[in-house]
Design a protein around this motif. Structure first.
Motif, PDB file in Angstrom:
ATOM      1  N   UNK A   1      40.763  41.752  26.669  1.00 55.07           N
ATOM      2  CA  UNK A   1      39.898  41.702  25.492  1.00 55.07           C
ATOM      3  C   UNK A   1      38.854  40.595  25.623  1.00 55.07           C
ATOM      4  N   UNK A   2      39.287  39.452  26.138  1.00 57.44           N
ATOM      5  CA  UNK A   2      38.393  38.304  26.217  1.00 57.44           C
ATOM      6  C   UNK A   2      37.275  38.523  27.223  1.00 57.44           C
ATOM      7  N   UNK A   3      37.617  39.141  28.360  1.00 61.12           N
ATOM      8  CA  UNK A   3      36.645  39.225  29.447  1.00 61.12           C
ATOM      9  C   UNK A   3      36.091  40.639  29.643  1.00 61.12           C
ATOM     10  N   UNK A   4      36.516  41.596  28.792  1.00 59.72           N
ATOM     11  CA  UNK A   4      36.002  42.964  28.901  1.00 59.72           C
ATOM     12  C   UNK A   4      36.356  43.610  30.227  1.00 59.72           C
ATOM     13  N   UNK A   5      37.620  43.423  30.656  1.00 57.83           N
ATOM     14  CA  UNK A   5      38.048  44.038  31.919  1.00 57.83           C
ATOM     15  C   UNK A   5      39.318  44.853  31.670  1.00 57.83           C
ATOM     16  N   UNK A   6      39.700  45.644  32.666  1.00 52.87           N
ATOM     17  CA  UNK A   6      40.924  46.435  32.503  1.00 52.87           C
ATOM     18  C   UNK A   6      42.133  45.504  32.533  1.00 52.87           C
ATOM     19  N   UNK A   7      43.149  45.760  31.712  1.00 55.18           N
ATOM     20  CA  UNK A   7      44.362  44.939  31.813  1.00 55.18           C
ATOM     21  C   UNK A   7      44.918  45.038  33.235  1.00 55.18           C
ATOM     22  N   UNK A   8      45.287  43.899  33.807  1.00 55.63           N
ATOM     23  CA  UNK A   8      45.717  43.869  35.211  1.00 55.63           C
ATOM     24  C   UNK A   8      47.016  43.068  35.289  1.00 55.63           C
ATOM     25  N   UNK A   9      48.093  43.680  34.789  1.00 56.37           N
ATOM     26  CA  UNK A   9      49.382  42.977  34.718  1.00 56.37           C
ATOM     27  C   UNK A   9      49.864  42.563  36.110  1.00 56.37           C
ATOM     28  N   UNK A  10      49.576  43.408  37.102  1.00 59.32           N
ATOM     29  CA  UNK A  10      50.056  43.124  38.455  1.00 59.32           C
ATOM     30  C   UNK A  10      49.489  41.812  38.985  1.00 59.32           C
ATOM     31  N   UNK A  11      48.343  41.380  38.462  1.00 51.94           N
ATOM     32  CA  UNK A  11      47.716  40.153  38.977  1.00 51.94           C
ATOM     33  C   UNK A  11      48.212  38.900  38.256  1.00 51.94           C
ATOM     34  N   UNK A  12      49.059  39.076  37.246  1.00 57.92           N
ATOM     35  CA  UNK A  12      49.527  37.892  36.502  1.00 57.92           C
ATOM     36  C   UNK A  12      50.537  37.122  37.345  1.00 57.92           C
TER      37      UNK A  12
END
Ligand SMILES: NC(=O)c1ccc[n+]([C@@H]2O[C@H](COP(=O)([O-])OP(=O)(O)OC[C@H]3O[C@@H](n4cnc5c(N)ncnc54)[C@H](OP(=O)(O)O)[C@@H]3O)[C@@H](O)[C@H]2O)c1
Length: 429
Positions: free
Chosen positions: A213-224
């Motif tokens: 939401x903050x950066x206007x990108x797709x959620x990327x849980x794998x990168x957390x």
């Protein structure tokens, strides 16, 4: 024109679903823009389970997908949970059938948000999930709506009440992680299987959503990057306190020239900082924008009442507002963010060693750190009863994590060092 009645299907009648039914029973006047919200269909795992709210007058569905696609509902509310399984199948089916969806399911949105956003936008219907992050405290609307005119550079906060409760109790009562967890489970503050919470995964789901939401990108849980609190030792809580810090599970997302870093780590936060003073099961969040500056919100992150209020607020949005893109920009333009490489991560650190009580140990440790290029900010050596050795704590100036890892690997091999040095990050907030 007479006000419209919205027929709502609710999947899941547990803590949140039960809370929503209770809310609508208590608030028959809940009629945003004049339209009425009426629950006309429900589903859960067991039809015969006793419920605190009477559902005898509401149509029962055995299958969440059948409820989600029923011609007798206008809006589908998913409160089952889980990133896959019936929750995902039902949400996809509802969106494909052109029904607006409201959900509290952070795992689903963090892991499949981009695909679901594409389905929602293809159907021209909203997909809303205020309750998925910070329960009753409006973090999602803050980023999706109020901050849309700014460029958000970072968010950081306490997003898991169970972990914050455990850390607060460990510090206050001098009790171990295992003891406090057991008590929290007996009191119903922690699940029988606490992995999602204490392993940091729940906070990671939530901060993944906030980053999108903050950066206007797709959620990327794998990168957390995820580290929970299960390895936090009472000894570190005590030593951190002596150095002027409290340990909190900090979930953060930062945007830099190198990319986006989404991280969950037990971290040292200076005493007096609002996040250090956030105790018990409360949640708290800083949002930083280039124009607005810093915003701080704090409130309940779970519980039937607060979470149902957030679900009701989303229902009100469906009933009254035009549809916005799910994650700040059209689903077709969403890209997974580029994660910052580990070698580029820089920060201050707390290192705790356990050493034999013998001469020359400190000199050997200091020499190794100097050889690795680690610059020490403060140093504390303190005898602690039953620690199994002499604890030495040092904090560093900002340093690349790769350098620190190299230093830890070398210190671990020194003959007088009894165990692998414990690393905790010092929060930058
Ligand atoms: N609890 C909170 O404070 C909170 C806060 C924020 C977000 N959330 C999110 O809200 C969602 C619901 O959480 P909760 O705490 O309300 O969970 P919960 O108390 O465990 O309730 C889950 C509900 O889903 C039903 N269910 C489970 N499997 C099902 C299936 N295969 N088909 C149909 N129904 C099924 C259960 O049915 P039975 O009742 O028959 O067992 C139950 O009614 C989750 O995504 C959670 O992460 C919860």
């Amino acid at each position: 024109m007479s006000p419209r009645t919205w027929r709502i299907g609710v999947a899941g009648l547990g803590t949140v679903g039960g809370g929503l039914l209770q809310f609508l029973a208590e608030r028959p006047d809940f009629a945003p823009a004049g339209g009425r919200a009426v629950i006309t269909g429900v589903t859960a795992r067991s039809r015969s389970r006793p419920r605190s709210i009477d559902i005898s007058g509401i149509a029962w569905f055995d299958d969440p997908v059948a409820l989600a696609t029923s011609p007798d509902i206008d809006l589908f509310v998913e409160l089952v949970g889980g990133s896959d399984g019936p929750a995902k199948a039902a949400v996809e089916a509802a969106l494909k059938a052109g029904k607006p969806v409201v959900t509290a399911n952070k795992a689903l949105i963090a892991e499949h948000g981009a695909e679901l956003a594409a389905l929602a936008e293809a159907a021209g219907v909203p997909l809303l999930f205020e309750a998925a992050v910070m329960g009753g405290t409006p973090a999602v609307k803050m980023l999706r709506e109020a901050m849309v005119g700014d460029d958000v550079v970072g968010v950081a906060g306490i997003l898991n009440g169970t972990c914050n409760f455990i850390l607060s109790e460990m510090e206050q009562r001098g009790a171990s992680f295992a003891d406090v967890l057991g008590e929290a489970q007996r009191m119903g503050y922690a699940e029988a299987d606490p992995t999602m919470d204490v392993g940091g995964f729940d906070a990671a789901h939530k901060v993944t959503i906030l980053a999108a939401l903050a950066f206007g990108c797709a959620p990327n849980f794998a990168a957390a990057e995820i580290e929970g609190i299960d390895q936090v030792d009472l000894l570190d809580i005590k030593l951190a306190k002596d150095l002027g810090y409290r340990i909190r599970l900090i979930a953060s997302a930062d945007r830099t020239a190198d990319g986006v870093a989404v991280r969950v780590h037990p971290s040292l936060v200076a005493q007096g900082h609002p996040l250090a003073e956030t105790r018990g099961a409360l949640n708290a969040l800083f949002i930083e924008g280039t124009r607005i500056g810093r915003i701080f919100i704090q409130g309940p992150g779970a519980g039937a009442g607060p979470t149902a209020a957030a679900v009701a607020a989303d229902i009100a949005d469906v009933m009254t507002l035009p549809t916005r893109p799910v994650f700040q920009r059209p689903a077709g333009d969403l890209k997974p963010f580029v994660a910052v490489a580990p070698t580029r991560r820089v920060g201050k650190a707390y290192l705790r060693l356990l050493v034999k009580d013998q001469a020359g140990v400190i000199a050997a440790v200091s020499e190794t750190l100097a050889e690795c290029g680690v610059s020490i900010d403060s140093f504390l050596q303190k005898p602690v009863e039953d620690a199994g050795g002499v604890p030495i704590v040092l904090t560093t100036h900002a340093i690349a994590e790769s350098v620190l890892t190299d230093a830890i690997n070398r210190i671990e091999k020194l003959p007088a060092v009894l165990e692998r040095p414990r690393l905790l990050r010092i929060a930058r907030i």
